[in-house]
Design an enzyme around this catalytic site. Structure first.
Site, PDB file in Angstrom:
ATOM      1  N   CYS A   1       0.809  -1.216   0.000  1.00 18.02           N
ATOM      2  CA  CYS A   1       0.000   0.000   0.000  1.00 18.02           C
ATOM      3  C   CYS A   1       0.845   1.271   0.000  1.00 18.02           C
ATOM      4  O   CYS A   1       0.365   2.334  -0.384  1.00 18.02           O
ATOM      5  CB  CYS A   1      -0.944   0.005   1.194  1.00 18.02           C
ATOM      6  SG  CYS A   1      -2.141  -1.359   1.202  1.00 18.02           S
ATOM      7  N   ALA A   2       2.090   1.196   0.426  1.00 18.96           N
ATOM      8  CA  ALA A   2       2.966   2.368   0.443  1.00 18.96           C
ATOM      9  C   ALA A   2       3.568   2.666  -0.926  1.00 18.96           C
ATOM     10  O   ALA A   2       4.243   3.685  -1.097  1.00 18.96           O
ATOM     11  CB  ALA A   2       4.089   2.173   1.458  1.00 18.96           C
TER      12      ALA A   2
END
Length: 358
Positions: free
Chosen positions: A150-151
């Site tokens: 997700c980063a």
């Protein structure tokens, strides 16, 4: 020694455009809940208690690369990988073409391409697989990035800024594409798997970065905070069937306690005053995570409205999701300073500061 993405000296890297793409198959949350009930309730005694996550996740609909019926048959690595490659390449091309068109740029003008994806394995990488379809030059430099989860949207954009500054005048295209539905599993009778079926969707986003060109925002700086001994918070398990989601610890309480101080530390290192931030653009991992981020960043309840809207319309698409949020904020009008942030496996927090172009 920490080296910021941007300094007061040298050329400034700017975001020229941003674009998003979703696959064709829409799955409403009500339908997802019904399918999950049919699949899991008879085999997983605790499903009744967990079923409420479909109602509380803050999601109305998601987009998938395959019709929902496809996921109701047993699938192994080969079929999941084939599906990932087909869907990811199509979304890659869609998002990239839109971003290039918005930036008045052709694929032949791109010098470096950064491809972000953690939901499938592709060797050759996705950028090589779409090379001919998009019309990239033979001498284009490719930077595939895997494992940021997700980063990835935040960190991929930060990498693009660094590479653009390293070669002033060069054009960098960053594409984040995730096929989270590749991890939908019928065989995993776990809380984490039930939560994953309630949260994840598929999507892609792309951005064009260049030094010296007119854009909508300048990349001021970026940083990352990695917490020790947190490998079990989020990630993938790998077995003979495919990828399985790992949610071994409660993410919202961790975010509420730890993310604010981490972001303050990153902003201090890159010389950005917290009081000067007009808008935080956050990856909406889930409804409870969004609320936790508002609390840890000392924002008013409801301040992360675009985050909630993206989550409702698309679910958690992993890396591209924060760029979907940035796209909505851009359409509304960027404040003088915007800070993007996202949490990812590691457990890590990525942070990037944008200054609105004059």
């Amino acid at each position: 020694m920490y080296i910021p993405t941007q300094t007061s000296n040298g050329p400034q890297a700017s975001l020229l455009s941003i674009a998003t793409a979703v696959p064709p198959h829409l799955l409403t949350q009500a339908e997802a809940a019904r399918v999950a009930r049919d699949v899991f309730s008879a085999r997983y005694p605790d499903f009744g208690r967990l079923e409420r996550v479909f109602a509380t996740a803050g999601i109305a609909a998601r987009h998938l690369i395959r019709p929902v019926e496809w996921y109701l048959e047993p699938r192994g690595w080969d079929e999941r990988t084939e599906s990932y490659l087909d869907g990811a390449c199509d979304l890659f091309v869609d998002a990239a073409q839109k971003a290039l068109a918005t930036a008045n740029c052709t694929a032949a003008e791109v010098d470096t391409i950064i491809s972000i994806s953690s939901t499938g394995i592709a060797t050759p990488s996705l950028d090589a697989r779409v090379h001919s379809r998009l019309g990239f030059r033979p001498d284009i430099e490719r930077v595939p990035v895997f494992g940021l989860g997700c980063a990835g949207g935040v960190q991929g954009t930060a990498i693009a800024g660094r590479l653009a500054r390293a070669r002033p005048g060069s054009t960098v295209l960053v594409v984040a594409v995730e096929i989270c539905s590749a991890a939908f599993r019928l065989d995993k009778l776990t809380k984490a798997n039930i939560v994953a079926t309630a949260l994840f969707g598929d999507g892609a986003a792309a951005a064009v970065v260049r030094t010296g060109g007119a854009g909508f925002a300048r990349i001021e700086g970026a940083g990352e905070h990695l917490w020790a001994d947190t490998l079990g918070i989020m990630g993938w398990s790998v077995d003979e069937v495919g990828l399985g989601v790992i949610f071994d610890r409660e993410i919202p309480p961790f975010a509420r306690e730890n993310v604010g101080p981490a972001i303050d530390g990153i902003l201090a290192r890159i010389g950005v005053g917290r009081d000067s931030v007009g808008r935080f653009v956050c990856h909406p991992g889930g409804a409870k995570v969004v609320t936790a981020l508002e609390q840890t960043l000392h924002l008013e309840q409801g301040a992360l409205d675009h985050e909630r809207a993206v989550l409702a319309d698309h679910g958690n698409m992993s890396a591209p999701t924060v760029l979907f949020v940035l796209d909505r904020v851009l359409r509304e009008g960027l404040p003088e300073r915007t800070v993007m942030t996202a949490l990812g496996p590691g457990f890590t927090c990525g942070c990037l500061s944008l200054a609105r172009a004059a």
